[in-house]
Design a protein around this motif. Sequence first.
Motif, PDB file in Angstrom:
ATOM      1  N   TYR A  17       0.978  -1.224   0.081  1.00  0.00           N
ATOM      2  CA  TYR A  17       0.142   0.241   0.051  1.00  0.00           C
ATOM      3  C   TYR A  17       0.604   1.379   0.022  1.00  0.00           C
ATOM      4  CZ  TYR A  17      -4.695  -2.138   0.302  1.00  0.00           C
ATOM      5  OH  TYR A  17      -5.899  -2.729  -0.090  1.00  0.00           O
ATOM      6  N   TRP A  20       2.346   1.552  -3.651  1.00  0.00           N
ATOM      7  CA  TRP A  20       1.268   1.957  -4.571  1.00  0.00           C
ATOM      8  C   TRP A  20       0.709   3.385  -4.323  1.00  0.00           C
ATOM      9  CZ3 TRP A  20      -2.387  -2.830  -5.197  1.00  0.00           C
ATOM     10  CH2 TRP A  20      -1.851  -3.813  -6.139  1.00  0.00           C
ATOM     11  N   LEU A  21       0.643   3.911  -2.980  1.00  0.00           N
ATOM     12  CA  LEU A  21       0.103   5.326  -2.685  1.00  0.00           C
ATOM     13  C   LEU A  21       1.277   6.251  -3.368  1.00  0.00           C
ATOM     14  CD1 LEU A  21      -1.453   4.678   0.754  1.00  0.00           C
ATOM     15  CD2 LEU A  21      -2.579   5.442  -1.203  1.00  0.00           C
ATOM     16  N   LEU A  24       0.428   6.371  -6.991  1.00  0.00           N
ATOM     17  CA  LEU A  24      -0.875   7.008  -7.297  1.00  0.00           C
ATOM     18  C   LEU A  24      -1.080   8.291  -6.900  1.00  0.00           C
ATOM     19  CD1 LEU A  24      -2.793   3.616  -6.740  1.00  0.00           C
ATOM     20  CD2 LEU A  24      -2.287   4.777  -9.003  1.00  0.00           C
ATOM     21  N   LEU A  25      -0.516   8.749  -5.562  1.00  0.00           N
ATOM     22  CA  LEU A  25      -0.694   9.902  -4.905  1.00  0.00           C
ATOM     23  C   LEU A  25       0.493  10.236  -4.400  1.00  0.00           C
ATOM     24  CD1 LEU A  25      -3.964   8.722  -2.915  1.00  0.00           C
ATOM     25  CD2 LEU A  25      -3.887  10.346  -5.007  1.00  0.00           C
ATOM     26  N   PHE A 216     -10.373   0.379  -4.842  1.00  0.00           N
ATOM     27  CA  PHE A 216      -9.150   1.086  -4.345  1.00  0.00           C
ATOM     28  C   PHE A 216      -8.930   2.057  -5.255  1.00  0.00           C
ATOM     29  CE2 PHE A 216      -4.475   1.083  -4.510  1.00  0.00           C
ATOM     30  CZ  PHE A 216      -4.299   1.856  -3.355  1.00  0.00           C
ATOM     31  N   ILE A 217      -8.721   1.793  -6.595  1.00  0.00           N
ATOM     32  CA  ILE A 217      -8.214   2.687  -7.609  1.00  0.00           C
ATOM     33  C   ILE A 217      -9.216   3.861  -7.659  1.00  0.00           C
ATOM     34  CG2 ILE A 217      -7.713   3.297 -10.075  1.00  0.00           C
ATOM     35  CD1 ILE A 217      -5.557   1.567  -8.628  1.00  0.00           C
ATOM     36  N   CYS A 220      -8.630   6.271  -4.824  1.00  0.00           N
ATOM     37  CA  CYS A 220      -7.348   6.905  -5.056  1.00  0.00           C
ATOM     38  C   CYS A 220      -7.420   8.193  -6.131  1.00  0.00           C
ATOM     39  CB  CYS A 220      -6.004   6.065  -5.529  1.00  0.00           C
ATOM     40  SG  CYS A 220      -5.360   4.941  -4.021  1.00  0.00           S
ATOM     41  N   SER A 221      -8.366   7.944  -7.122  1.00  0.00           N
ATOM     42  CA  SER A 221      -8.691   8.930  -7.985  1.00  0.00           C
ATOM     43  C   SER A 221      -9.403  10.101  -7.445  1.00  0.00           C
ATOM     44  CB  SER A 221      -9.190   8.247  -9.243  1.00  0.00           C
ATOM     45  OG  SER A 221      -8.708   7.255 -10.016  1.00  0.00           O
ATOM     46  N   ILE A 223      -9.221  10.890  -4.185  1.00  0.00           N
ATOM     47  CA  ILE A 223      -8.344  11.547  -3.528  1.00  0.00           C
ATOM     48  C   ILE A 223      -7.644  12.648  -4.231  1.00  0.00           C
ATOM     49  CG2 ILE A 223      -6.338  11.711  -1.856  1.00  0.00           C
ATOM     50  CD1 ILE A 223      -9.297  10.858  -0.707  1.00  0.00           C
ATOM     51  N   ARG A 224      -6.900  12.174  -5.499  1.00  0.00           N
ATOM     52  CA  ARG A 224      -6.175  12.796  -6.569  1.00  0.00           C
ATOM     53  C   ARG A 224      -6.903  14.286  -7.030  1.00  0.00           C
ATOM     54  NH1 ARG A 224      -1.702  11.868  -9.768  1.00  0.00           N
ATOM     55  NH2 ARG A 224      -0.802  13.907  -9.900  1.00  0.00           N
TER      56      ARG A 224
END
Length: 229
Positions: A17, A20-21, A24-25, A216-217, A220-221, A223-224
């Motif tokens: 995690y 990956w974060l 992604l972020l 999950f994706i 994250c999208s 939050i982005r």
Amino acid sequence: MNLYFLVEGKRTENKVYPAWLKHLLPELQQVKNFDEVDKNNFYLFSANGYPSIIYDHLPNAILDIQENGKYNYLVLCLDAEENTVSEIKQEIYDFLKREKPDMDNIEMVIIIQNRCLETWFLGNRKIYTRNPQDKPLLEYTRYYDVSIDCPELMGQYQNFNTHAKFHEAYLKELFRVKNIYYSKRNPGDVVKQFYLQQLIDRIKSENTHLPTFQTFIEFCSLIRLKLLQ
């Protein structure tokens, strides 16, 4: 934007995690202690498996967040294992309804890994060996071809006590024939950006595949987008 991640495992999740974060972020920085968050941080706590993640660590996480007052989301990540996704979610909702913790100002997101993280990892089509010749990979592929069909729908193969153990064994065999090592303590390539991108490409091309990974994706999208506002 501050996120509190409560994850089930102590070996794989606390490596995958954060990695990956970061991909992604990248705006979010990890902190070691829950009370160190300030702006654009995330904290990750690894629980000691199921069911303690629900009955012991979830109430503690809620108390941490209420005490700190700077978190925007509580993200609860755990395996479905032998249950269904809806059964695990219902167990969480029933616990919260019964215990009535103070959830004011806490937005909780539930990420169910169906059946486990290794199930998600099987979504990378690049690791699949076409026309495998050696056992047990040949047998696994004849039973269920994860390069074609959704890994989350794969059943429990003979000689394995659980779905998760089979899915992990399948992944290890796919890696082994390509001379790649994988273990829960050392997940290797799965933490890298190219591997994550293959999973994202899978759900873009097959929008019914890996639905819990999609959750999950999508989070994250979201939050982005908030970070860019």
